[in-house]
Design a protein around this motif. Structure first.
Motif, PDB file in Angstrom:
ATOM      1  N   ASP A   1      71.133  42.071  -3.835  1.00 56.77           N
ATOM      2  CA  ASP A   1      70.037  42.683  -3.068  1.00 56.77           C
ATOM      3  C   ASP A   1      69.558  41.749  -1.958  1.00 56.77           C
ATOM      4  O   ASP A   1      69.321  42.170  -0.832  1.00 56.77           O
ATOM      5  CB  ASP A   1      68.839  42.993  -3.968  1.00 56.77           C
ATOM      6  CG  ASP A   1      69.165  44.060  -4.997  1.00 56.77           C
ATOM      7  OD1 ASP A   1      70.047  44.882  -4.735  1.00 56.77           O
ATOM      8  OD2 ASP A   1      68.521  44.061  -6.054  1.00 56.77           O
ATOM      9  N   ILE A   2      69.403  40.474  -2.304  1.00 53.80           N
ATOM     10  CA  ILE A   2      68.900  39.499  -1.333  1.00 53.80           C
ATOM     11  C   ILE A   2      69.929  39.277  -0.225  1.00 53.80           C
ATOM     12  O   ILE A   2      69.574  39.225   0.958  1.00 53.80           O
ATOM     13  CB  ILE A   2      68.549  38.162  -2.044  1.00 53.80           C
ATOM     14  CG1 ILE A   2      67.318  38.357  -2.933  1.00 53.80           C
ATOM     15  CG2 ILE A   2      68.313  37.042  -1.027  1.00 53.80           C
ATOM     16  CD1 ILE A   2      66.878  37.121  -3.700  1.00 53.80           C
TER      17      ILE A   2
ATOM     18  N   GLU B   1      69.912  42.224   2.129  1.00 53.70           N
ATOM     19  CA  GLU B   1      68.690  42.190   2.925  1.00 53.70           C
ATOM     20  C   GLU B   1      68.782  41.103   4.011  1.00 53.70           C
ATOM     21  O   GLU B   1      68.416  41.331   5.171  1.00 53.70           O
ATOM     22  CB  GLU B   1      67.521  41.895   1.982  1.00 53.70           C
ATOM     23  CG  GLU B   1      66.192  42.436   2.437  1.00 53.70           C
ATOM     24  CD  GLU B   1      65.091  42.109   1.427  1.00 53.70           C
ATOM     25  OE1 GLU B   1      65.327  42.232   0.205  1.00 53.70           O
ATOM     26  OE2 GLU B   1      64.002  41.722   1.877  1.00 53.70           O
ATOM     27  N   MET B   2      69.290  39.942   3.639  1.00 51.43           N
ATOM     28  CA  MET B   2      69.406  38.838   4.596  1.00 51.43           C
ATOM     29  C   MET B   2      70.481  39.110   5.644  1.00 51.43           C
ATOM     30  O   MET B   2      70.351  38.706   6.798  1.00 51.43           O
ATOM     31  CB  MET B   2      69.727  37.533   3.855  1.00 51.43           C
ATOM     32  CG  MET B   2      68.561  37.001   3.052  1.00 51.43           C
ATOM     33  SD  MET B   2      68.995  35.533   2.108  1.00 51.43           S
ATOM     34  CE  MET B   2      69.038  34.299   3.404  1.00 51.43           C
TER      35      MET B   2
ATOM     36  N   PHE C   1      78.382  45.326  -7.108  1.00 45.79           N
ATOM     37  CA  PHE C   1      77.443  44.351  -6.543  1.00 45.79           C
ATOM     38  C   PHE C   1      78.187  43.121  -6.016  1.00 45.79           C
ATOM     39  O   PHE C   1      77.872  42.604  -4.946  1.00 45.79           O
ATOM     40  CB  PHE C   1      76.404  43.934  -7.588  1.00 45.79           C
ATOM     41  CG  PHE C   1      75.592  45.093  -8.109  1.00 45.79           C
ATOM     42  CD1 PHE C   1      74.646  45.706  -7.305  1.00 45.79           C
ATOM     43  CD2 PHE C   1      75.798  45.584  -9.382  1.00 45.79           C
ATOM     44  CE1 PHE C   1      73.908  46.787  -7.770  1.00 45.79           C
ATOM     45  CE2 PHE C   1      75.065  46.665  -9.857  1.00 45.79           C
ATOM     46  CZ  PHE C   1      74.123  47.265  -9.044  1.00 45.79           C
TER      47      PHE C   1
ATOM     48  N   VAL D   1      70.860  31.093  -3.118  1.00 42.46           N
ATOM     49  CA  VAL D   1      70.303  31.932  -2.053  1.00 42.46           C
ATOM     50  C   VAL D   1      69.904  33.290  -2.612  1.00 42.46           C
ATOM     51  O   VAL D   1      68.918  33.885  -2.188  1.00 42.46           O
ATOM     52  CB  VAL D   1      71.319  32.100  -0.902  1.00 42.46           C
ATOM     53  CG1 VAL D   1      70.806  33.067   0.150  1.00 42.46           C
ATOM     54  CG2 VAL D   1      71.614  30.749  -0.259  1.00 42.46           C
ATOM     55  N   GLY D   2      70.646  33.779  -3.584  1.00 45.05           N
ATOM     56  CA  GLY D   2      70.262  35.037  -4.203  1.00 45.05           C
ATOM     57  C   GLY D   2      71.445  35.820  -4.727  1.00 45.05           C
ATOM     58  O   GLY D   2      72.584  35.354  -4.728  1.00 45.05           O
TER      59      GLY D   2
ATOM     60  N   THR E   1      71.416  37.611 -13.154  1.00 46.57           N
ATOM     61  CA  THR E   1      72.459  38.584 -12.806  1.00 46.57           C
ATOM     62  C   THR E   1      73.598  37.959 -11.996  1.00 46.57           C
ATOM     63  O   THR E   1      73.482  36.859 -11.481  1.00 46.57           O
ATOM     64  CB  THR E   1      71.837  39.750 -12.006  1.00 46.57           C
ATOM     65  OG1 THR E   1      71.112  39.205 -10.899  1.00 46.57           O
ATOM     66  CG2 THR E   1      70.900  40.565 -12.866  1.00 46.57           C
TER      67      THR E   1
END
Lengths: 73, 131
Positions: free
Chosen positions: B87-88, B91-92, B34, B83-84, B72
């Motif tokens: 996964d985010i 996606e972004m 990740f 911002v994330g 996480t």
């Protein structure tokens, strides 16, 4: 051990009008797509937090990983 | 280092760097798929970013998650805002919002799909440097 059905049920119970599709090959790593009108006007971080909050303390534990995609209907 | 010093060092890293990612391992040698995927997406943006390895001390992750309210790793901060996670960011990246958030134009040669971590991920046999 948590199951995709259990995660789906808990997400849908906790987030109003949510619909969740949850998959897992091993009941440890999960992948979820969650759609809810509650996500409208919220940032992705806020949306993901709402789902993470459902599993407070379990993430990284018996739910080792939760891949997440949130959407508005 | 006390817990307070760790917390202050994290706050300082977030404050002093416009773009900072907290990750497992380093951009050169990510220790988790990740983190690898997030760094690969950032690298495609060809914009400088700071990276903090959370693995040398378990308290870094603990304090970070306490500060951010995010459970996480990785965690990307831009101009002090979370911002994330992976996964985010992926996606972004794919929607073009990542470049927007970073305040840049996406490079012409950046692939449309976020690059797979596999190419840059550390070998799985690499021991983790957990304390």
């Amino acid at each position: 051990m948590p199951t995709p059905q259990e995660l789906k049920r808990r997400i849908e119970a906790a987030i109003p009008n949510a619909s969740a599709d949850v998959e897992s090959a091993d009941n440890v790593h999960f992948s979820a797509r969650v759609v809810s009108p509650e996500f409208v006007a919220k940032s992705r971080v806020q949306q993901h937090r709402m789902v993470y909050d459902v599993f407070d303390g379990q993430l990284g534990g018996d739910i080792h990983a939760l891949q997440l995609r949130t959407e508005v209907p | 280092m006390s817990d307070t010093q760790i917390r202050e060092a994290i706050q300082e890293a977030i404050r002093d760097n416009d773009v900072v990612v907290f990750m497992k391992g380093t951009p050169q040698q990510p220790m988790c798929g990740f983190s690898a995927r997030t760094v690969a997406a950032l690298q495609e943006m060809q914009t400088p970013f700071a990276a903090v390895d959370i693995m040398p001390d378990p308290r870094i992750r603990q304090e970070l998650s306490g500060l951010s309210g995010w459970p996480t790793i990785p965690q990307l901060f831009v101009k002090g805002e979370l911002v994330g996670g992976c996964d985010i960011i992926v996606e972004m990246y794919e929607s073009g919002e990542l470049a927007q958030t970073l305040g840049i134009e996406a490079p012409q040669d950046a692939p449309e799909q976020a690059p797979d971590a596999a190419a840059s991920a550390a070998p799985t046999l690499q021991p983790e440097n957990r304390l």
